[in-house]
Design an enzyme around this catalytic site. Structure first.
Site, PDB file in Angstrom:
ATOM      1  N   SER A 134       0.850  -1.190   0.000  1.00 52.38           N
ATOM      2  CA  SER A 134       0.000   0.000   0.000  1.00 52.38           C
ATOM      3  C   SER A 134       0.882   1.235   0.000  1.00 52.38           C
ATOM      4  CB  SER A 134      -0.894   0.012   1.245  1.00 52.38           C
ATOM      5  OG  SER A 134      -1.523   1.269   1.419  1.00 52.38           O
ATOM      6  N   TYR A 147      -1.812  -0.425  10.513  1.00 53.63           N
ATOM      7  CA  TYR A 147      -1.872  -0.724   9.086  1.00 53.63           C
ATOM      8  C   TYR A 147      -0.632  -0.203   8.367  1.00 53.63           C
ATOM      9  CZ  TYR A 147      -3.549  -1.066   4.286  1.00 53.63           C
ATOM     10  OH  TYR A 147      -3.674  -1.372   2.940  1.00 53.63           O
TER      11      TYR A 147
END
Length: 255
Positions: A134, A147
């Site tokens: 990501s 995250y």
């Protein structure tokens, strides 16, 4: 991708499901894994894939899936690690259980997969590893505790692999998507610049896999801007990305 034996981990929903469908249309031989056996079986039947239920948080579960794959096909040509978990979290909302779950699925699960796949790839001097990360990996962002750290670890791992395996027959790529419309991004309560549909994300990943670039980043504008921002000095970077509803991120004295 035609005729390539591909093991796709994290295939039951979102980007993974669309990626499986797109790879099948390209003529790939697919083995798909996910924890949700019912969704996995439905997908496998639709695209004529080999269903290998697996929980990336469970070493024996992954081992069983890989052993079944090896018995059926032999060594895969490509392994895509797309398993992921996301829960928005600020420092004020810190939840250890959720943070550890993100770390375990997003990063530790990939390490577990590598413990089975990597020795075979190295011994055979061939193979292709694709780790789906990501743009949250680039640098600290508001509301991304857990995250962001897990994806940063995954990016670092991909770089380690690329350096160690340079010159071998093993190809390593990392995927850095921007915002993609999935059940995970549906948890966000903020504007997501340049958000795209998972079908487009799947096309971008496949296009990148056919090339030789280490990083497959998409869509172009927002992820590229964020990448450039990551090179700024800490004080300036923190001022730009501070949470508008709280105080600026505290600047490290060592940065």
């Amino acid at each position: 991708m035609r005729g390539k034996k591909i093991w796709l981990i994290g295939a039951s929903e979102g980007i993974g499901k669309c990626l499986a469908e797109a790879l099948a249309k390209e003529g790939a031989m697919l083995a798909v894994s996910a924890r949700q056996a019912d969704k996995l079986d439905a997908l496998a039947q639709t695209i004529s894939a080999l269903a290998l239920p697996a929980d990336v948080q469970n070493m024996s579960s992954l081992a069983s899936a890989y052993e079944a794959l090896r018995r059926t096909w032999g060594m895969p040509d490509i392994v895509i690690y797309n398993a992921g978990y996301y829960e928005p979290m600020t420092a004020q909302q810190f939840n250890l259980a959720e943070a550890e779950k993100m770390q375990d699925i997003n990063f530790n699960g990939c390490m577990r997969m590598l413990s089975h796949v990597l020795p075979d790839f190295i011994k055979g001097n061939k193979g292709h590893l694709v780790l789906v990360g990501s743009i949250a990996a680039y640098r600290g962002l508001p509301g991304a505790i857990g995250y962001g750290a897990s994806k940063a670890a995954l990016l670092h791992l991909a770089e380690n692999l690329a350096v160690d395996l340079y010159g071998s027959g093993v190809k390593v790529q990392v995927v850095s998507p921007g915002f993609v419309r999935t059940r995970l991004t549906a948890k966000n309560n903020f504007h997501m610049p340049g958000i795209i549909e998972p079908e487009r994300a799947a096309r971008e990943i496949i296009s990148g896999m056919k090339g030789n670039a280490f990083e497959i980043r998409f869509p172009f504008v927002f992820p590229t801007v964020l990448r450039w921002l990551s090179f700024l000095p800490a004080k300036l970077y923190f001022a730009i990305v501070r949470d508008g509803q709280s105080k600026p991120v505290i600047e490290s004295k060592h940065t």
